[in-house]
Design a protein around this motif. Structure first.
Motif, short mmCIF file in Angstrom:
data_model
loop_
_atom_site.label_atom_id
_atom_site.label_comp_id
_atom_site.label_asym_id
_atom_site.label_seq_id
_atom_site.Cartn_x
_atom_site.Cartn_y
_atom_site.Cartn_z
N GLY A 144 15.57 -64.53 84.81
CA GLY A 144 15.78 -63.26 84.10
C GLY A 144 15.52 -62.08 85.02
O GLY A 144 16.27 -61.10 85.02
N ILE A 145 14.48 -62.21 85.85
CA ILE A 145 14.12 -61.12 86.76
C ILE A 145 15.16 -60.98 87.87
O ILE A 145 15.66 -59.88 88.15
CB ILE A 145 12.72 -61.35 87.37
N ILE A 146 15.52 -62.09 88.51
CA ILE A 146 16.44 -61.94 89.65
C ILE A 146 17.84 -61.54 89.17
O ILE A 146 18.55 -60.82 89.88
CB ILE A 146 16.48 -63.18 90.57
N ASP A 147 18.20 -61.98 87.97
CA ASP A 147 19.51 -61.54 87.44
C ASP A 147 19.50 -60.05 87.13
O ASP A 147 20.48 -59.36 87.35
CB ASP A 147 19.86 -62.32 86.15
N HIS A 148 18.37 -59.59 86.64
CA HIS A 148 18.26 -58.17 86.33
C HIS A 148 18.45 -57.31 87.58
O HIS A 148 19.11 -56.29 87.56
CB HIS A 148 16.89 -57.88 85.70
N PHE A 149 17.84 -57.80 88.69
CA PHE A 149 17.93 -57.03 89.94
C PHE A 149 19.14 -57.43 90.79
O PHE A 149 19.39 -56.85 91.83
CB PHE A 149 16.63 -57.18 90.75
N GLY A 150 19.85 -58.45 90.36
CA GLY A 150 21.07 -58.85 91.07
C GLY A 150 20.79 -59.39 92.46
O GLY A 150 21.50 -59.07 93.41
N ILE A 151 19.74 -60.21 92.60
CA ILE A 151 19.38 -60.73 93.93
C ILE A 151 19.33 -62.25 93.89
O ILE A 151 19.33 -62.86 92.83
CB ILE A 151 18.00 -60.19 94.38
N GLU A 152 19.32 -62.84 95.08
CA GLU A 152 19.19 -64.30 95.20
C GLU A 152 17.86 -64.60 95.87
O GLU A 152 17.59 -64.11 96.96
CB GLU A 152 20.31 -64.87 96.10
N VAL A 153 17.06 -65.40 95.21
CA VAL A 153 15.76 -65.78 95.77
C VAL A 153 15.53 -67.25 95.45
O VAL A 153 16.01 -67.73 94.41
CB VAL A 153 14.62 -64.93 95.15
N ASP A 154 14.80 -67.95 96.30
CA ASP A 154 14.52 -69.36 96.06
C ASP A 154 13.63 -69.52 94.83
O ASP A 154 12.58 -68.87 94.73
CB ASP A 154 13.83 -69.96 97.29
N GLU A 155 14.05 -70.38 93.93
CA GLU A 155 13.32 -70.64 92.68
C GLU A 155 11.90 -71.12 92.93
O GLU A 155 11.03 -70.97 92.07
CB GLU A 155 14.11 -71.70 91.90
N LYS A 156 11.64 -71.69 94.10
CA LYS A 156 10.30 -72.26 94.39
C LYS A 156 9.21 -71.19 94.28
O LYS A 156 8.06 -71.49 94.00
CB LYS A 156 10.25 -72.86 95.79
N ILE A 157 9.58 -69.93 94.49
CA ILE A 157 8.58 -68.85 94.41
C ILE A 157 7.92 -68.85 93.03
O ILE A 157 6.72 -68.63 92.89
CB ILE A 157 9.25 -67.49 94.69
N ALA A 158 8.72 -69.12 92.00
CA ALA A 158 8.20 -69.07 90.63
C ALA A 158 7.12 -70.12 90.40
O ALA A 158 6.22 -69.93 89.58
CB ALA A 158 9.33 -69.24 89.63
N SER A 159 7.20 -71.22 91.14
CA SER A 159 6.21 -72.29 90.93
C SER A 159 4.82 -71.85 91.39
O SER A 159 3.82 -72.45 91.03
CB SER A 159 6.64 -73.56 91.67
#
Lengths: 301, 79
Positions: B49-64
């Protein structure tokens, strides 16, 4: 070999996939590698690399990063909002197996509202448990949403109600009914006695039901039945309306979240009734889902 | 931090299948995500939800690695 992940992760016994259903999947997809998972959290890697998924509804976020995924079959009457947004990327199908049961539950709630049953507290002969009832043959029923379920509701209610009207973005409605589009909402609500929400939860429906005008159009003694989704409304707006209009009645099979918490706002409404999302739960559901799977997915082998 | 919290609250409203049992404006930054009703799957929902809001690509592993509300707010602040 392509991988089909079957998510059998339900906690409640009724909603766990019976072996006959899983056997049907193996028979339908003999050339696929089938992975049945029973825990979403610990087996999430099988969602991330699947070519296809069969599951009860789950958030589409969980398949992000899956470069293999081609199609998803959801065992539910609605495609969740998160999947609606991705329908250009994947083929997403859902089930119509619960149509009749959900439509009948909507009728049950509508009749409960008309008969005036208040929250039933104890086993006692007490007419105060009921308000003065209304007779369906003297009432106008409005159905919001003209999908499988909305259409089925109109079929089973047509013999009972004085008038059936639809609020729909389609330009027609079943024989014997009147239809209004969303720009005619005020006319739709004029003189309405009972309203059944059978619409998909979508970006469009959220715009309509979250607008301030919506509650201003509602008759003050409306009997509102919700078999769509709990999050279709801002709960505070819903509560405010029914709190201010004690002669209106809200009966719902859906809430947000589910399970609905004991301290939920809607439990404070004396003119509210919640059934715990059981409309689509009936004795032959799994055999219907199995038959439907064999037909709907036969071309996906 | 209160500006970031308001931003995060706005983003959360747009995320399907994510329900918090407390208002993040009323809790401290060291509140655990699980106290807010966010489990590991909810974290993934929140992340996208956050990365879609900002329109960026980040590795999902950060969320863990997120454990607290503050971890999420720091992530947004660093974007």
């Amino acid at each position: 070999m392509k991988k089909l992940t079957v998510m059998n992760v339900a906690q409640q016994e009724f909603w766990k996939m019976p072996h006959t259903f899983i056997d049907a999947i193996y028979e339908t997809f003999p050339d696929w590698k089938i992975q049945v998972i029973t825990s979403l959290e610990s087996e999430i890697e099988h969602i991330k690399d699947a070519h296809a998924i069969i599951s009860s509804p789950f958030s589409a976020s969980l398949v992000r990063g899956n470069k293999n995924l081609e199609w998803v079959h959801l065992l539910s009457a609605q495609v969740p909002l998160s999947w609606q947004k991705l329908q250009n990327q994947y083929m997403v199908t859902n089930s119509s197996a619960t149509r009749d049961a959900v439509a009948e539950h909507a009728l049950y709630l509508a009749l409960k509202g008309l008969r005036g049953e208040k929250s039933y507290q104890d086993k006692s002969w007490n007419q105060e448990h009921f308000r003065i009832s209304k007779v369906a043959s003297e009432c106008r029923l409005g159905i919001v949403g003209f999908g499988n379920i909305g259409e089925r509701i109109s079929t089973i209610t047509n013999p009972i109600f004085q008038e059936i009207r639809f609020l729909t973005n389609r330009s027609f409605s079943p024989d014997g009914t009147i239809h209004y589009n969303y720009e005619q909402m005020k006319d739709f609500f004029e003189g309405l006695d009972v309203m059944i929400l059978a619409t998909n939860h979508s970006v469009r429906s959220a715009e309509i039901f979250h607008q301030k005008d919506f509650f201003e159009y509602l008759p003050p003694d409306i009997i509102m039945v919700n078999i769509a989704r709990g999050e279709i409304f801002e709960e505070k707006d819903l509560f405010d309306f029914f709190h201010r209009h004690p002669n209106a009645f809200y009966l719902t099979d859906v809430t947000y979240p589910e399970p609905y918490p004991k301290d939920g706002l809607l439990y404070q409404l004396p003119n509210g009734y919640i059934s715990p999302h059981i409309g689509g739960k009936f004795n032959t559901l799994w055999s219907k889902l199995e038959k439907e799977l064999r037909v709907l997915l036969k071309d996906r082998k | 931090m209160s500006t970031l919290k308001k931003k995060l609250k706005e983003i959360i409203k747009t995320i399907d299948d994510l329900y918090l049992n407390k208002d993040i404006l009323d809790v401290a930054e060291d509140t655990l995500l699980k106290e807010l009703g966010i489990d590991s799957l909810g974290r993934i929902n929140l992340f996208y939800g956050i990365i879609d809001h900002f329109g960026i690509e980040v590795d999902e592993k950060i969320a863990s690695e997120w454990k607290t509300l503050g971890d999420v707010l720091d992530f947004i602040e660093d974007l």
